[in-house]
Each structure stands twice: as structure tokens, then as C-alpha cells.
Design an enzyme around this catalytic site. Sequence first.
Site, short mmCIF file in Angstrom:
data_model
loop_
_atom_site.label_atom_id
_atom_site.label_comp_id
_atom_site.label_asym_id
_atom_site.label_seq_id
_atom_site.Cartn_x
_atom_site.Cartn_y
_atom_site.Cartn_z
N CYS B 81 0.85 -1.19 0.00
CA CYS B 81 0.00 0.00 0.00
C CYS B 81 0.89 1.25 0.00
O CYS B 81 1.88 1.31 0.73
CB CYS B 81 -0.87 -0.04 1.26
SG CYS B 81 -1.53 1.56 1.73
N HIS B 109 1.38 -7.24 14.02
CA HIS B 109 0.82 -6.96 12.69
C HIS B 109 1.95 -6.95 11.65
O HIS B 109 3.01 -6.37 11.88
CB HIS B 109 0.10 -5.61 12.70
CG HIS B 109 -0.81 -5.43 11.52
ND1 HIS B 109 -0.34 -5.11 10.28
CD2 HIS B 109 -2.15 -5.54 11.40
CE1 HIS B 109 -1.35 -5.02 9.44
NE2 HIS B 109 -2.47 -5.28 10.09
N GLU B 111 2.37 -5.31 9.01
CA GLU B 111 2.79 -3.96 8.60
C GLU B 111 3.85 -3.44 9.57
O GLU B 111 4.86 -2.85 9.17
CB GLU B 111 1.60 -2.99 8.59
CG GLU B 111 2.01 -1.59 8.17
CD GLU B 111 0.87 -0.58 8.31
OE1 GLU B 111 -0.30 -0.96 8.16
OE2 GLU B 111 1.18 0.60 8.58
N ASN B 204 -8.07 -2.67 10.57
CA ASN B 204 -8.91 -1.47 10.40
C ASN B 204 -10.39 -1.81 10.52
O ASN B 204 -11.17 -1.01 11.00
CB ASN B 204 -8.54 -0.72 9.11
CG ASN B 204 -9.08 -1.36 7.87
OD1 ASN B 204 -10.21 -1.11 7.49
ND2 ASN B 204 -8.29 -2.22 7.25
N SER B 246 -10.09 -3.49 3.20
CA SER B 246 -9.79 -4.67 2.39
C SER B 246 -11.04 -5.48 2.01
O SER B 246 -10.93 -6.53 1.41
CB SER B 246 -8.81 -5.58 3.15
OG SER B 246 -9.30 -5.84 4.46
#
Lengths: 265, 265
Positions: B81, B109, B111, B204, B246
Site C-alpha cells: 500500500c 501486525h 505492517e 482497520n 480490504s
Amino acid sequence: MKKAIDRTFAIADKQSEGIYTFGPLIHNPQVIERLKEKGVIPTDDIYCDAIKALIIRTHGMPLHLMEKAVQQGYELIDATCPFVKKAQQYAKLLQEDGYHVVILGDKEHPEVKGLMSYAGEGGTIVTNGREELPALGNKVGVVVQTTQPVEALKKLVSRIIEQSKEIKVYNTICSSTALRLKETEEMARKVDVMIVVGGRNSANTTQLANLCSSIPIKTYHIETADELDRRWFEGAEKVGITAGASTPDWIIEDVKKRIKDRGGR
Amino acid sequence: MKKAIDRTFAIADKQSEGIYTFGPLIHNPQVIERLKEKGVIPTDDIYCDAIKALIIRTHGMPLHLMEKAVQQGYELIDATCPFVKKAQQYAKLLQEDGYHVVILGDKEHPEVKGLMSYAGEGGTIVTNGREELPALGNKVGVVVQTTQPVEALKKLVSRIIEQSKEIKVYNTICSSTALRLKETEEMARKVDVMIVVGGRNSANTTQLANLCSSIPIKTYHIETADELDRRWFEGAEKVGITAGASTPDWIIEDVKKRIKDRGGR
């Protein structure tokens, strides 16, 4: 600040005339009186013919006025507080690096006026994080008037985070001011009356007094021992004394002695 | 994220085998199932012989694993992203500039694991600003997992201001995630039931569900329309629907339709 005072008295001892300070050297009227007796005169007029040596006060001086003083051929003696000097350098650095410089502080305070001259044309002063923030853009740099409380800085940065993507913060709060606030708060919680000694125009002294009042505790802000009133201490077992950064030791000692002797009018 | 999905489907249409994603491409099990049917397999094993093309998932990938993948000779397809990519670059920049890098996010996570690889050895992960901060030194740089709430960032920076003198903050929170949170909150205040659609492993999406619950309002987090239960809507006049970044459109449309038809079991 005590260094700046000692240095100025030393200069006055060597040279007897033409010594000026740009604005009062520090925010303590009694010290300014003593300096005047020695021939050191505060002035706001940068074009005064009588000036030979110009002392830059502890709060610093706007850049363009400093340049003018140099053009006038005065001997410049820099008594800017090292913490203030650092904040000035950071403001300049941020401006050069393309940040919109935000200064947290009191618009009317000479330190902030000085800082602003290093922040560039786009600089913004924010007082205590209360008023509406203007649009600051995505790249914001923050410097702080050295006597601001850290809580005000936290609030301001939280608000900037809501609108900007890159924020660089120089926490230029003077560590000895912060420590004095902390120690004063601890002391105030243990006593019955607080006496805060220092210039009424001194930002850090006023802050100490406001802090004590907010606890709350009976708080009196005085400049000299002459203002003490014995009625303030009726029924009080413990009295706390604190003083601003610019309060000279002789005034503090005087206050201590007078209170110990159950003094005051 | 939808771009990453479309791109991966397009790759799968052209090439029939050897396409792997490092971990699930996005945090949505239904999309991952569809991709598997097309021959796109999630893997955590960087040394698998069957890999021909390796797709870097939207959450990014740790730097050292990316280097290993290159050494293995795989074709690397970067579907990171763009917001995550920016955060990675900022973490690297801060590290190179001598900042102690602090990452606000969830330690587990992917990320954050990826970000950490750009933050250098001294990097520190702080989750939601709750735990005790370690000593960070005077020069601290902050980047944020893109799905974190801005309130957590404000809290963290306030705490860093207490111990450090120079703080550089990159607010790398994804603006569309922040906007979705805001819009969801507004919607949730106007309806009787909230349906949050998205992967249960999606940070999220879970955040959207928690936000609604905290209002408080009856909130159901589902992955597909099949989970809907008509009893949830008894007595409800207005139903709000929101979905994670997503969640693919076909799942959202399916949920909408089923609710309009007074659906569910």
C-alpha cells in the site's frame, strides 16, 4: 540569569558610561535599579547617540535590531540566556529546512519577539495552546518560549498532529525552570502559605505564583521583603518560599530572614 | 487495497502457476479463497522451490526477507500500500538521521514487522500508548501503523515530549482510514444497529467495530452476508453498514442486498 547580572555589574565596574541594555536586562525591577545606579541604562532606542556598549538582555533580541546595532558601531555584549539562544538557533534551522515555524509563548514577551525574528516571515506565535490554530500546512516545526509549562506544549502538538503530516518539535523549555516548577509544586503541597519572590513582569515568577494558587494554597507574589505582611502568616505553621530565575540572592535572603523574624508590617 | 487485489487477479489471469503472496495479500479470507482458486497461494516460506513470482502483500514485507527473495531469483511484485511504503521510507530516513525510531502500532501486525525492519536495530514498537515507555534518548522519531487512531498518536507524542528534547513525528495514518472512522462514527450515531463487514483479522475493520461498540450501539462484525441474523434487526428502524479497507465490493453489495430483503437466517 545570575551570570548575566554578574557579567553586567563587572562591565559597569570597568567602564563608567555609555552602557545600555536593550530593554531591561532581566525582569527584576530591583536589579534594574541597582544597575542604573552603576550607570547601566535600559533603552528601547537603538539609535541613541550616547550608546557605546549595548548589552543584549537574557531574553535575546530580534535579529534585525541586532544587525542595526552592529551597523551603528556599538560594542555588542551578548547576555542572551543559553537556553534562549538554542531556541533561536532551532527556529532558524526549522525555517531553513522548510518548516512552518510555530512558537509557543506569550506574543508580548521579548523572548518570543526575539524568537520570531529567527522563524522567518511565515512564523506563527501560539499562546498557551488556547486560540484557534491557523492552517499551518503539512510541515510544521515547533519551538517553545523557555518558561512555558510542558503541558501547554503537549496540547499544542496534539492539535498540530490533527492537521499536519510532518511535525518537528524542539522542546526548548528551560530544564531548570521546569525543575523549579516541579519542586515548587511539591513544596506548596506541604506548607500553609507560599511566598513567591520575583519581578511582577517576570514570566517564570508569575507562573510559579499561578501554579501555587491553583493547588489551591494561599499564595503571595512579592518583589521585595518590604511587601511582607505579618497577617498573612497568622495560624500558619509552615511557610514555603520560592523565587523566579531572575530574582537575585540578596532579595531572597532578605525575605527569608524577615519571615523567620516573624517579620512584615 | 482494491488496486492490489485487481492487480493480483490480473497477474493470475496471465500466469497460471508459481504465484505466491508473502502472507495473505490482504486481511480478507474470502478474497484469499478466491485468489487460491486462481492459483495464488499465500506462503510464509521464502525458500519454497515452487515460487516463481512473489507478491508483496499490501502490509509490506521486512527488508531482510525482501533481500532474500531477490537472492532466490523470484520475480518480485510489490503490492505494498502506498501509505505503508511512505511510512517505511520515513522510518528509514529517521534512522539514518540519528533518531531513535518509535513505531506506534500492533507488534504482531505484518505492517509493523515490516516497518520495524526499516527502523534499524534500536527501533521500539509501542502499542496504543499504554505500556511503560523505555528510555528513548533525546532525539526521537515517530512513525505510525497506517490504521492507528490519531488519539493514540497524540497520547504517545505527549509522553515522548516529557522525556525527549527533539521529536520528529511523521503522521503516517492513512487518511482514507481516518476518514472512514470519522464517517462511521457519524453514521453509527444516527442508526439503531451497525453492521461492520470485513476480515476478522483485519486491523482497520476491527477498529471500526470497536468504535461503534464504544458509542455504544449494537454492533455486529461479519465477514460475509451468510452470518447475518434477522433477529439482530428486530425493532430497528435504521441499519448502518460500513466495511474495512480490504473488504471487496461484492461482499458489501451482498450484505446490503440481504439486509434490504430483510435477510439473514
